[in-house]
Design an enzyme around this catalytic site. Sequence first.
Site, PDB file in Angstrom:
ATOM      1  N   GLU A  45       0.801  -1.272  -0.231  1.00 26.65           N
ATOM      2  CA  GLU A  45       0.007   0.245  -0.041  1.00 26.65           C
ATOM      3  C   GLU A  45       0.763   1.158  -0.085  1.00 26.65           C
ATOM      4  OE1 GLU A  45      -3.861   1.617   2.492  1.00 26.65           O
ATOM      5  OE2 GLU A  45      -2.696  -0.099   3.361  1.00 26.65           O
ATOM      6  N   LYS A 114      -9.443   3.158  -2.265  1.00 21.05           N
ATOM      7  CA  LYS A 114      -9.737   2.335  -0.892  1.00 21.05           C
ATOM      8  C   LYS A 114     -11.041   2.880  -0.324  1.00 21.05           C
ATOM      9  CE  LYS A 114      -7.511   1.324   3.530  1.00 21.05           C
ATOM     10  NZ  LYS A 114      -6.266   1.739   4.093  1.00 21.05           N
ATOM     11  N   CYS A 169      -6.012  -2.978   1.914  1.00 22.69           N
ATOM     12  CA  CYS A 169      -5.687  -3.219   3.200  1.00 22.69           C
ATOM     13  C   CYS A 169      -7.147  -3.192   4.345  1.00 22.69           C
ATOM     14  CB  CYS A 169      -5.122  -2.023   3.669  1.00 22.69           C
ATOM     15  SG  CYS A 169      -4.182  -2.327   5.448  1.00 22.69           S
TER      16      CYS A 169
END
Length: 642
Positions: A45, A114, A169
């Site tokens: 990330e 995200k 994530c």
Amino acid sequence: MLNFIRAATALPKLTVADCTYNVSQMIELAKEAHKKQVQILVFPELCITGYTCGDLFFQSTLTEGAEGACGEFLKATENMDMAILISMPIAVYNQLFNCAALCHKGKILGIIPKMYLPNSGEFGECRWFSPAYNLGWDEISYCGQTVPMGNDILFNCGEKGPIIGVEICQDLWEPIPPSSYQALAGAAIILNPTASNEYAAKANMRREVITSQSARTVTAYICAMAGIWESTSALVFAGQSIIAENGVVLAENKRFEPENSLLIQDIDFELLQKKRQKNNGFMGCYYNGAKRDYWFIDVPIKINVPDKFVRNITQNPYLPDTEPARTLACEDIFNIQSSALMRRLAHIKANKCVLGISGGLDSALALLAAAKTMDIMGLDRKNIIGITMPGFGTTDKALKNAYGLMEGLGITQKEISIKEACLQHFKDIGHDYSVHDTVFENAQARERTQILMDIANKESGIVVGTADMSEIALGFSTFGGDHLSMYNVNCGVPKTIVRIVTKWIADTNIFGKDVSKVLLDILAMPVSPELLPPSEHGNTTQITEEILGPYEVNDFFMFHMLNGGFMPVKIVEMALHAFNGKYERDKLVSMLKNFYRLFFINQYKRSCAPDGPKAVAVSLAASGDWRMPSDASYNLWLKELE
């Protein structure tokens, strides 16, 4: 086409906020991955900037520097036929997003922002980034390219290749991760660039979350995590990266590594597709509120067969690789056998078992399961009637082991010779005793079954079958003979597993040292039905594996045919890798042809086999896993092997 795709995670060294240096390390890893025939490469990330930039994310110098460095990465990889997932902050429409971009040959195919931003404890991403629920646009301009952007994008690797989904994530840690919807829409491989800090035992929790999601979604899950070169002002990142497939960790790297590293694994996406085909709950979930519309973008990578597998293809796929897990699996199998037999006895209100004890491996395991069953039910082991039935091929050693096992377990013993009955039968049907053909062999098996059945009727008990799953697959049990019983505790256990479970029982001395000694002697003997007269030295002249081929290979074939539904060419290639030169390709092809022939022509026996429990991942029970017409042709399978 073997339907494997090589995937890797990359852990680059980095300097926080130095995009030029970071991309230089990423380029080196991409070059190395390309040399190693990697086709999907995942970086951590925010790898271009570093995850721990803090309020520097608000600096235009950093976000524009990330875009410039991304352009350098694209230029350096434009000749690499590899799907590469990189990650960076992207400022667009007065908002800042934490993004991942899938690239191929210098082109960004799509940008995934995200969705769920962690904002508690040590995490505060909402300070810098916007959550990407509904963007309001489909494309942006980035690195001089017009690029699709959104969380409604999936990547399609050709007509027969896998579909790839991306989440970032924290997305994985929410109650319903984006990957759940992606999997229902067809994604078989999920890529996740992650920055997850380290504290004591957190690695175990991450591994469980990843493997659980991989199992639930029937996907390969590839998670690349940020490493130790992130800022340590308050947190430490250890670079734990994991490649899992359908709930199993295929590969995991060593944490706290200071140098650039790759974690490489071959993904069997055909296996995932086959698992999906058998799971009709997928479409049920899809139409029961989980349907999402996705933009499918083509990834023009060529899926090549690797020169040599990275994947660990085990010779015995029925059991886990590690010793503690194998021990637990052996215990489970033995408990399944004894619990199943107990349930059947309780249901029919019987308390006696009748078994034919040959002194061989299969009858030994069945007897051990029966002994444990009596112990569980609180019954005397004398309720087990073990009958040795010497025939024309019975060796002294086998008879000795049969008696040693029965005595050690304290069961009721009987010996009934079948020789005179068989000789009378040969006379009745006009068969010459000196002709040792199928009639000669099968008459003995059927005579033994008749004795067992009649003794069971006399004692108000049941005949416990001993034929194992491998024999059932290959038809190596006599129809109307050892093919029959009133309940078969071995029918779900392949021959190789019968051997392993019996060895585990012997090693653990569950039934005492005397029994263990006999079991070890039985394990040392070659597998034989002992139906033909022994040699002048008293040794058996009939070795089953000389007739059928090695059980380790036949069991390997059986697993991958039943579990994966794979084409013969793939099974051969996998066997070549698993047995690592032990068998030549031509020999494996010949053995697989024989396996298919025997498997298909003996379905009629399986269609009317007695009940018995499933004990490993696959089963041949007509009432369980396997339903097949008894007159199906095997020509297509043999034609491919030609």
